[in-house]
Design an enzyme around this catalytic site. Structure first.
Site, mmCIF file in Angstrom:
data_model
loop_
_atom_site.group_PDB
_atom_site.id
_atom_site.type_symbol
_atom_site.label_atom_id
_atom_site.label_comp_id
_atom_site.label_asym_id
_atom_site.label_seq_id
_atom_site.Cartn_x
_atom_site.Cartn_y
_atom_site.Cartn_z
ATOM 1 N N HIS A 1 52.739 54.087 64.685
ATOM 2 C CA HIS A 1 54.041 54.708 64.942
ATOM 3 C C HIS A 1 54.528 55.452 63.693
ATOM 4 O O HIS A 1 54.969 56.607 63.777
ATOM 5 C CB HIS A 1 55.048 53.632 65.364
ATOM 6 C CG HIS A 1 56.466 54.103 65.433
ATOM 7 N ND1 HIS A 1 57.067 54.489 66.617
ATOM 8 C CD2 HIS A 1 57.402 54.262 64.466
ATOM 9 C CE1 HIS A 1 58.312 54.863 66.364
ATOM 10 N NE2 HIS A 1 58.540 54.730 65.069
ATOM 11 N N GLU A 2 54.424 54.817 62.522
ATOM 12 C CA GLU A 2 54.873 55.466 61.275
ATOM 13 C C GLU A 2 54.026 56.701 60.975
ATOM 14 O O GLU A 2 54.544 57.723 60.528
ATOM 15 C CB GLU A 2 54.822 54.485 60.101
ATOM 16 C CG GLU A 2 55.755 53.286 60.225
ATOM 17 C CD GLU A 2 57.221 53.682 60.439
ATOM 18 O OE1 GLU A 2 57.649 54.717 59.908
ATOM 19 O OE2 GLU A 2 57.925 52.959 61.174
ATOM 20 N N HIS B 1 55.239 59.666 62.841
ATOM 21 C CA HIS B 1 56.350 60.403 62.213
ATOM 22 C C HIS B 1 55.815 61.455 61.239
ATOM 23 O O HIS B 1 56.318 62.562 61.157
ATOM 24 C CB HIS B 1 57.284 59.454 61.456
ATOM 25 C CG HIS B 1 58.222 58.703 62.352
ATOM 26 N ND1 HIS B 1 59.043 59.326 63.267
ATOM 27 C CD2 HIS B 1 58.491 57.369 62.460
ATOM 28 C CE1 HIS B 1 59.772 58.411 63.903
ATOM 29 N NE2 HIS B 1 59.448 57.222 63.445
ATOM 30 N N GLU C 1 61.645 59.098 67.813
ATOM 31 C CA GLU C 1 61.113 57.745 68.033
ATOM 32 C C GLU C 1 60.199 57.712 69.259
ATOM 33 O O GLU C 1 59.121 57.130 69.214
ATOM 34 C CB GLU C 1 62.247 56.726 68.207
ATOM 35 C CG GLU C 1 63.061 56.474 66.945
ATOM 36 C CD GLU C 1 62.205 56.139 65.735
ATOM 37 O OE1 GLU C 1 61.235 55.375 65.886
ATOM 38 O OE2 GLU C 1 62.489 56.667 64.644
ATOM 39 N N ASP D 1 56.269 56.861 69.203
ATOM 40 C CA ASP D 1 55.742 55.805 70.090
ATOM 41 C C ASP D 1 54.557 56.332 70.903
ATOM 42 O O ASP D 1 53.526 55.668 71.027
ATOM 43 C CB ASP D 1 56.835 55.323 71.063
ATOM 44 C CG ASP D 1 57.800 54.347 70.414
ATOM 45 O OD1 ASP D 1 57.574 53.968 69.252
ATOM 46 O OD2 ASP D 1 58.793 53.971 71.075
HETATM 47 ZN ZN LIG Z 1 60.241 55.321 63.969
#
Ligand SMILES: [Zn+2]
Length: 379
Positions: A236-237, A240, A317, A321
Site C-alpha cells: 500500500h505504501e 503511494h 487511499e 489499496d
Molecule cells: Zn495510505
C-alpha cells in the site's frame, strides 16, 4: 471480530470526541483572549518597526507563537495520561513527555525564527524594487525551504525523538525487499521506528521524494501483524510512491501556498487590519507581525478546505489499496491487515458518511473492504 471489540472502538471514539469538544471550546476562549487582549498589548509594548532587525522581529514573533501553545499543554497531558492511558495506548512516561515538549519548543522556535527572518528580510529587500511581485519571489524561497525541510526533517529531527533502524535481516526483510523490487520501488532499506516508546498505536508511512524517499514501519505494527499483513501494508505504501501521490500533493501545496502569499502581500499594506487589531501602525515596517496574525487567523478559513483535501486523500487511499491488491495478486491480506489495524487502534469501522466526508482523510474500514472486493485482477 466480536461485537464486544467494536463496542470498545465506539467507547474510545466517543471519549476522544467528548474530549476534543472541551478542548475546542477552550481553544476558542484562548483565541478570543489573544485577539482582544494579548495582540494589542504585545505589539504596543514591543513595536516591530524597521527599527528592529529582521532576526530580532522574528524572535519576538516566534516567542509569541510558541507561548500560545502553553495553555494547550494541560490538554495534551490529559490526553496522554488519562484518555490514552485508560484505553491502554499510553506507553510514555511523564519524564519523557516533559522532555519531548521542551525539545519540541526549542526546535519550533529555531525553525520559526529561521523562516520569519528569511521572509522579513526578503520583504524588506525586494519590496522597494518589485512592489507588485516581491511576494512571488518570497514564496518561491519559502517553498524551496519547505522542500529542504522534507529531507532534513526525517534525517535530523525525527532521530531527536525516535530511533530509526533498518529492518533486520531475516525472512520478513527478504519478503519485503522482494516485494519492493517486484513493484518497482527499489528500496535501499526499510526502516523501523520505535513508536512503542510512547504509544501502542501502530502505523506505517511513506515520506520524501526521489533519492530521499523512505518507507517507515512502526515497531508496533510489526508486533501486531503477521508477515502477509505487513507485506500488504508495505505494498500500500509503495502504491503511494508509484502512483505519484507525493508530487501531486506538492503541486496542491504549491498553489495554495502561492494563494496564501498573495493574501499576505495584500494584507501587509492594509491599514484596516492593524487598526482593527488595535496594533500600532509602526508594526507595518516588518513582515513578522503580519505572518503571526496570518498564521493565527488562517485556520478558520483553511478549515473549510478540509473536505476538499480529504476527498483527494481518500481517493489516494483507494488507489494505493488497489495497487497493493494487484501487486499481491489478492486483496485478502490487505483486507485482514486493515481489520487488524482498525482493531488494534480501536478505530470505529463505520462512521456517519457525512461526518466522514468532512473530517476523514481515510475511508472507513468497511468502505475499504468493499472497494477491495471490487478490484478486478487480470489473469
Ligand atoms: Zn495510505
Amino acid at each position: 471480530m466480536s461485537k464486544v471489540e467494536w463496542g470498545d472502538c465506539l467507547e474510545y471514539t466517543k471519549a476522544k470526541m467528548n474530549f476534543s469538544r472541551v478542548d475546542d471550546w477552550f481553544s476558542y476562549l484562548i483565541f478570543l483572549t489573544v485577539l482582544v487582549v494579548v495582540i494589542p498589548w504585545y505589539y504596543s509594548a514591543w513595536p516591530h518597526g524597521s527599527n528592529l532587525a529582521p532576526w530580532a522581529a522574528a524572535c519576538f514573533g516566534a516567542i509569541f507563537l510558541i507561548s500560545l501553545q502553553i495553555p494547550e499543554l494541560f490538554f495534551d497531558w490529559f490526553r496522554q495520561f488519562q484518555l490514552e492511558e485508560k484505553f491502554g495506548f499510553n506507553k510514555s512516561t511523564k519524564m519523557l513527555w516533559v522532555i519531548d515538549k521542551i525539545k519540541g519548543a526549542f526546535i519550533g522556535l529555531l525553525f520559526l525564527v529561521l523562516i520569519l527572518s528569511l521572509l522579513d528580510w526578503l520583504y524588506r529587500s525586494l519590496q522597494q524594487s518589485f512592489p507588485s511581485t516581491w511576494w512571488i519571489m518570497a514564496f518561491l524561497a519559502f517553498f524551496a525551504l519547505q522542500l529542504v525541510l522534507m529531507i532534513v526533517w526525517p534525517k535530523f529531527i525525527i532521530p531527536l525523538f525516535n530511533k530509526l533502524t533498518p529492518l533486520e535481516d531475516g525472512e520478513l526483510r527478504d519478503r519485503l525487499m522482494r516485494l519492493a523490487e517486484k513493484s518497482g520501488f527499489q528500496a535501499q532499506s526499510i526502516e523501523v521506528i520505535d513508536g512503542s516508546k510512547r504509544s501502542s498505536h501502530s502505523n506505517a508511512y511513506f515520506t520524501g521524494f526521489g533519492r530521499f524517499r523512505r518507507i517507515v514501519l512502526y515497531d508496533t505494527l510489526i508486533e501486531q501483524m503477521n508477515m502477509d499483513q505487513i507485506e500488504a501494508v508495505l505494498a500500500h505504501e509503495i502504491g503511494h510512491y508509484r502512483l505519484g501521490h507525493i508530487p501531486q500533493r506538492l503541486v496542491v501545496a504549491f498553489f495554495s501556498g502561492l494563494a496564501g502569499f498573495y493574501m499576505i502581500s495584500y494584507l501587509c499594506s492594509s491599514v484596516w487590519l492593524y487598526e482593527g487589531l488595535r496594533v500600532p501602525l509602526e508594526n507595518m515596517g516588518s513582515l513578522s507581525p503580519l505572518i503571526v496574525f496570518f498564521s493565527l487567523f488562517a485556520g478558520p478559513f483553511v478549515f473549510w478546505m478540509t473536505p476538499v483535501n480529504n476527498y483527494f486523500s481518500r481517493k489516494h487511499e483507494y488507489q494505493a489499496d488497489e495497487f497493493a491488491a494487484l501487486a499481491m495478486g489478492t486483496g485478502k491480506h490487505l483486507g485482514s491487515a486493515l481489520r487488524q489495524l482498525y482493531r488494534e487502534n480501536k478505530n470505529f469501522p463505520l462512521p456517519h458518511p457525512w461526518f466522514s466526508f468532512f473530517h476523514h482523510s481515510h475511508p472507513s474500514l468497511f468502505e475499504r473492504e468493499n472497494a477491495l472486493g471490487n478490484v478486478t485482477f487480470s489473469s
